[in-house]
Write a protein that holds these residues in place. Structure first.
Motif, PDB file in Angstrom:
ATOM      1  N   GLU A 121       7.756  -3.841  -9.156  1.00 17.93           N
ATOM      2  CA  GLU A 121       8.743  -4.777  -8.626  1.00 17.93           C
ATOM      3  C   GLU A 121       8.062  -5.910  -7.872  1.00 17.93           C
ATOM      4  O   GLU A 121       7.182  -5.680  -7.040  1.00 17.93           O
ATOM      5  CB  GLU A 121       9.722  -4.070  -7.689  1.00 17.93           C
ATOM      6  N   GLY A 122       8.491  -7.133  -8.144  1.00 21.24           N
ATOM      7  CA  GLY A 122       8.046  -8.290  -7.386  1.00 21.24           C
ATOM      8  C   GLY A 122       9.244  -9.018  -6.814  1.00 21.24           C
ATOM      9  O   GLY A 122      10.311  -9.065  -7.440  1.00 21.24           O
ATOM     10  N   ARG A 155       5.516 -14.856   2.478  1.00 23.24           N
ATOM     11  CA  ARG A 155       5.751 -13.460   2.141  1.00 23.24           C
ATOM     12  C   ARG A 155       5.450 -13.169   0.683  1.00 23.24           C
ATOM     13  O   ARG A 155       6.026 -13.767  -0.219  1.00 23.24           O
ATOM     14  CB  ARG A 155       7.193 -13.067   2.460  1.00 23.24           C
ATOM     15  N   THR A 156       4.538 -12.241   0.441  1.00 28.38           N
ATOM     16  CA  THR A 156       4.233 -11.772  -0.904  1.00 28.38           C
ATOM     17  C   THR A 156       4.574 -10.297  -0.981  1.00 28.38           C
ATOM     18  O   THR A 156       4.175  -9.509  -0.118  1.00 28.38           O
ATOM     19  CB  THR A 156       2.751 -11.971  -1.244  1.00 28.38           C
ATOM     20  N   PHE A 157       5.298  -9.902  -2.003  1.00 28.88           N
ATOM     21  CA  PHE A 157       5.798  -8.527  -2.115  1.00 28.88           C
ATOM     22  C   PHE A 157       5.529  -7.990  -3.510  1.00 28.88           C
ATOM     23  O   PHE A 157       5.809  -8.640  -4.511  1.00 28.88           O
ATOM     24  CB  PHE A 157       7.307  -8.500  -1.850  1.00 28.88           C
ATOM     25  N   ARG A 158       4.985  -6.763  -3.563  1.00 24.73           N
ATOM     26  CA  ARG A 158       4.803  -6.058  -4.825  1.00 24.73           C
ATOM     27  C   ARG A 158       4.867  -4.557  -4.552  1.00 24.73           C
ATOM     28  O   ARG A 158       4.251  -4.074  -3.608  1.00 24.73           O
ATOM     29  CB  ARG A 158       3.462  -6.424  -5.463  1.00 24.73           C
ATOM     30  N   GLU A 159       5.621  -3.827  -5.368  1.00 26.34           N
ATOM     31  CA  GLU A 159       5.676  -2.372  -5.232  1.00 26.34           C
ATOM     32  C   GLU A 159       5.532  -1.733  -6.606  1.00 26.34           C
ATOM     33  O   GLU A 159       6.313  -2.006  -7.519  1.00 26.34           O
ATOM     34  CB  GLU A 159       6.975  -1.915  -4.576  1.00 26.34           C
ATOM     35  N   ASN A 160       4.515  -0.879  -6.756  1.00 21.24           N
ATOM     36  CA  ASN A 160       4.257  -0.158  -7.997  1.00 21.24           C
ATOM     37  C   ASN A 160       4.520   1.323  -7.774  1.00 21.24           C
ATOM     38  O   ASN A 160       4.108   1.896  -6.753  1.00 21.24           O
ATOM     39  CB  ASN A 160       2.806  -0.362  -8.446  1.00 21.24           C
ATOM     40  N   ARG A 207       3.054   2.322  -4.009  1.00 18.00           N
ATOM     41  CA  ARG A 207       2.305   1.473  -3.076  1.00 18.00           C
ATOM     42  C   ARG A 207       3.004   0.127  -2.971  1.00 18.00           C
ATOM     43  O   ARG A 207       3.256  -0.545  -3.975  1.00 18.00           O
ATOM     44  CB  ARG A 207       0.869   1.283  -3.528  1.00 18.00           C
ATOM     45  N   ARG A 208       3.339  -0.229  -1.736  1.00 20.64           N
ATOM     46  CA  ARG A 208       3.976  -1.524  -1.470  1.00 20.64           C
ATOM     47  C   ARG A 208       2.994  -2.409  -0.721  1.00 20.64           C
ATOM     48  O   ARG A 208       2.439  -2.013   0.314  1.00 20.64           O
ATOM     49  CB  ARG A 208       5.255  -1.345  -0.646  1.00 20.64           C
ATOM     50  N   THR A 209       2.771  -3.609  -1.227  1.00 26.30           N
ATOM     51  CA  THR A 209       1.972  -4.610  -0.527  1.00 26.30           C
ATOM     52  C   THR A 209       2.910  -5.719  -0.087  1.00 26.30           C
ATOM     53  O   THR A 209       3.607  -6.324  -0.907  1.00 26.30           O
ATOM     54  CB  THR A 209       0.865  -5.176  -1.432  1.00 26.30           C
ATOM     55  N   ASP A 210       2.948  -5.948   1.214  1.00 28.61           N
ATOM     56  CA  ASP A 210       3.877  -6.913   1.784  1.00 28.61           C
ATOM     57  C   ASP A 210       3.235  -7.462   3.051  1.00 28.61           C
ATOM     58  O   ASP A 210       3.021  -6.721   4.007  1.00 28.61           O
ATOM     59  CB  ASP A 210       5.202  -6.221   2.097  1.00 28.61           C
ATOM     60  N   ASN A 211       2.920  -8.745   3.073  1.00 28.04           N
ATOM     61  CA  ASN A 211       2.201  -9.299   4.217  1.00 28.04           C
ATOM     62  C   ASN A 211       3.124  -9.852   5.293  1.00 28.04           C
ATOM     63  O   ASN A 211       2.671 -10.455   6.258  1.00 28.04           O
ATOM     64  CB  ASN A 211       1.252 -10.409   3.756  1.00 28.04           C
ATOM     65  N   PHE A 212       4.429  -9.656   5.175  1.00 23.88           N
ATOM     66  CA  PHE A 212       5.356 -10.212   6.158  1.00 23.88           C
ATOM     67  C   PHE A 212       5.134  -9.549   7.522  1.00 23.88           C
ATOM     68  O   PHE A 212       5.248  -8.342   7.664  1.00 23.88           O
ATOM     69  CB  PHE A 212       6.798  -9.995   5.694  1.00 23.88           C
ATOM     70  N   TYR A 236       4.477  -4.463   6.854  1.00 21.16           N
ATOM     71  CA  TYR A 236       5.474  -3.830   5.997  1.00 21.16           C
ATOM     72  C   TYR A 236       4.880  -3.121   4.774  1.00 21.16           C
ATOM     73  O   TYR A 236       5.594  -2.406   4.078  1.00 21.16           O
ATOM     74  CB  TYR A 236       6.523  -4.844   5.542  1.00 21.16           C
ATOM     75  N   GLY A 237       3.628  -3.296   4.456  1.00 19.45           N
ATOM     76  CA  GLY A 237       3.038  -2.604   3.318  1.00 19.45           C
ATOM     77  C   GLY A 237       2.785  -1.136   3.630  1.00 19.45           C
ATOM     78  O   GLY A 237       2.464  -0.767   4.762  1.00 19.45           O
ATOM     79  N   PHE A 238       2.945  -0.263   2.620  1.00 17.24           N
ATOM     80  CA  PHE A 238       2.719   1.163   2.852  1.00 17.24           C
ATOM     81  C   PHE A 238       2.410   1.883   1.539  1.00 17.24           C
ATOM     82  O   PHE A 238       2.668   1.383   0.447  1.00 17.24           O
ATOM     83  CB  PHE A 238       3.932   1.824   3.521  1.00 17.24           C
ATOM     84  N   ASP A 239       1.845   3.099   1.669  1.00 15.27           N
ATOM     85  CA  ASP A 239       1.694   4.056   0.577  1.00 15.27           C
ATOM     86  C   ASP A 239       2.684   5.190   0.819  1.00 15.27           C
ATOM     87  O   ASP A 239       2.861   5.626   1.968  1.00 15.27           O
ATOM     88  CB  ASP A 239       0.279   4.621   0.527  1.00 15.27           C
ATOM     89  N   GLN A 240       3.298   5.689  -0.256  1.00 18.21           N
ATOM     90  CA  GLN A 240       4.330   6.704  -0.095  1.00 18.21           C
ATOM     91  C   GLN A 240       4.219   7.782  -1.168  1.00 18.21           C
ATOM     92  O   GLN A 240       4.102   7.488  -2.355  1.00 18.21           O
ATOM     93  CB  GLN A 240       5.715   6.052  -0.159  1.00 18.21           C
TER      94      GLN A 240
END
Length: 376
Positions: free
Chosen positions: A215-216, A240-245, A269-274, A278-282
């Motif tokens: 998801e972007g 804000r850059t957002f990506r979740e795989n 894995r979510r990468t979010d520089n806001f 906000y980025g995390f591994d789950q």
């Protein structure tokens, strides 16, 4: 071209395409079917504000209303389905916590060959709920969420194997409505989700599913907020850059006509520089057991455990150099007693625990009660 104009054109184009599909399929012989369901649950919730301190926990009677109606028409090659739905959570003593969602959807399916199918989904929904702070005090505004969702799926199916590829486009619009009815845009975004799902059924009892998704998001500027810290400065739409795989593996096993077991595990894995955190591994692991004891009695158990680690979230409440981590445990019990084919009584219980090295995230919530289910 502005983002708003671009979104309007896309919605108009999709709507026109749907109307054309309906007109084409209406020319052939068609059959129709309708289904209706209504569910009411009278529940007691122990911690309605999700407070992290035991002394701040507030319990209340929760009335849950869930209604759905669907109409299906078409032929073997081309089928259409219209859906109307609504869900409302109504608290008897604390109406400021009330929330509700209403929506409509349209789902056409076209079978273009013996092994291939195109599916399209179009949904529009509106959610409304009041904002409440950590102390349980109602803030002087209401959060309204408008959701436009379009999904196109191509499915290949042959014997024991099924593979589907999908593209989902989603537009989320949040509005904070103040008492003077002035609306301000907040956290609005458009997302595109690419997904691949594969199902393998080696026997009648066993089924495996492997899924990948990416998801972007493209965020709009939030007019009521300015970034004070983070990776860079500027409006959220600029920084804000957002990506979740996500990878998801699930296994179902039907031990008998009365018992079915499911096990699943997923990693994302979510990468979010806001604002830099906000980025995390789950990791998420879940298990379920469905038991149909007789024609009248049916029981289901489900348990889920989720672990979330924030790569860049530091604060003064935890040790220096340590980032925030949160664990979730969720257990649900549900029993249905079928009085008739269209009416059932329900017993329900859900126990939810959230534990973190940042104590402000901790809370426990137990919700249980009875209900009535009607379906036609």
């Amino acid at each position: 071209m502005s983002t708003r104009n671009f979104d309007t054109r896309r919605i108009f184009t999709a709507t026109a395409a749907l109307v054309l599909l309906v007109a084409i399929s209406a020319a052939g012989k068609s059959e129709s079917k309708s289904e209706y369901s209504f569910e009411y649950r009278a529940l007691q919730e122990s911690n309605i504000y999700h407070a992290y301190e035991d002394t701040a926990e507030v319990s209340s009677l929760l009335n849950v209303l869930d209604a759905n109606a669907s109409w299906k028409f078409g032929n073997r090659q081309f089928v259409h389905q219209l859906n109307v739905y609504g869900t409302f959570d109504l608290y008897s003593s604390y109406s400021q916590r009330n929330r509700g969602v209403v929506g409509v959807g349209y789902e056409p399916r076209y079978k273009y060959s013996k092994t291939g199918t195109f599916d399209f989904e179009a949904n529009f929904s509106r959610r409304n709920k009041d904002l409440v702070d950590d102390a349980g005090q109602t803030l002087n505004r209401t959060l309204t969420k408008m959701d436009w969702d379009f999904n196109l799926t191509n499915t290949y199916e042959k014997k024991k194997f099924k593979c589907s590829q999908s593209v989902r486009w989603n537009k989320i619009n949040y509005d904070e409505t103040f008492v003077n009815a002035v609306r301000q845009a907040s956290y609005d975004y458009t997302s595109t989700i690419l997904a691949l799902n594969m199902i393998w059924q080696p026997s009648k009892q066993s089924k495996w599913k492997l899924a990948f998704s990416s998801e972007g998001r493209a965020y709009d500027e939030r007019k009521t907020y300015s970034v004070a810290f983070g990776a860079t400065s500027g409006s959220p739409s600029a920084i804000r850059t957002f990506r979740e795989n996500t990878v998801d593996l699930n296994w179902k096993y039907k031990a008998s006509k009365k018992i079915e077991l499911s096990l699943g595990s997923s990693w994302s894995r979510r990468t979010d520089n806001f604002e830099n955190f906000y980025g995390f591994d789950q990791w998420h692991t879940d298990a379920g057991l469905d038991c149909k004891w007789s024609e009248r009695n049916e029981t289901s158990f489900s348990f889920g455990f989720k672990s979330k680690e924030f790569a860049n979230y530091f604060n003064s409440r935890i040790a220096t150099g340590t980032t925030v981590a949160v664990d979730y445990a969720d257990f649900t019990f549900e029993h249905l007693f079928h009085v008739t084919s269209s009416m059932s009584f329900l017993a329900y219980a859900n126990n939810y625990n959230k534990v973190s090295n940042d104590w402000t995230y901790d809370y426990h919530d137990l919700t249980s009660g009875i209900g009535l289910v009607l379906s036609y």
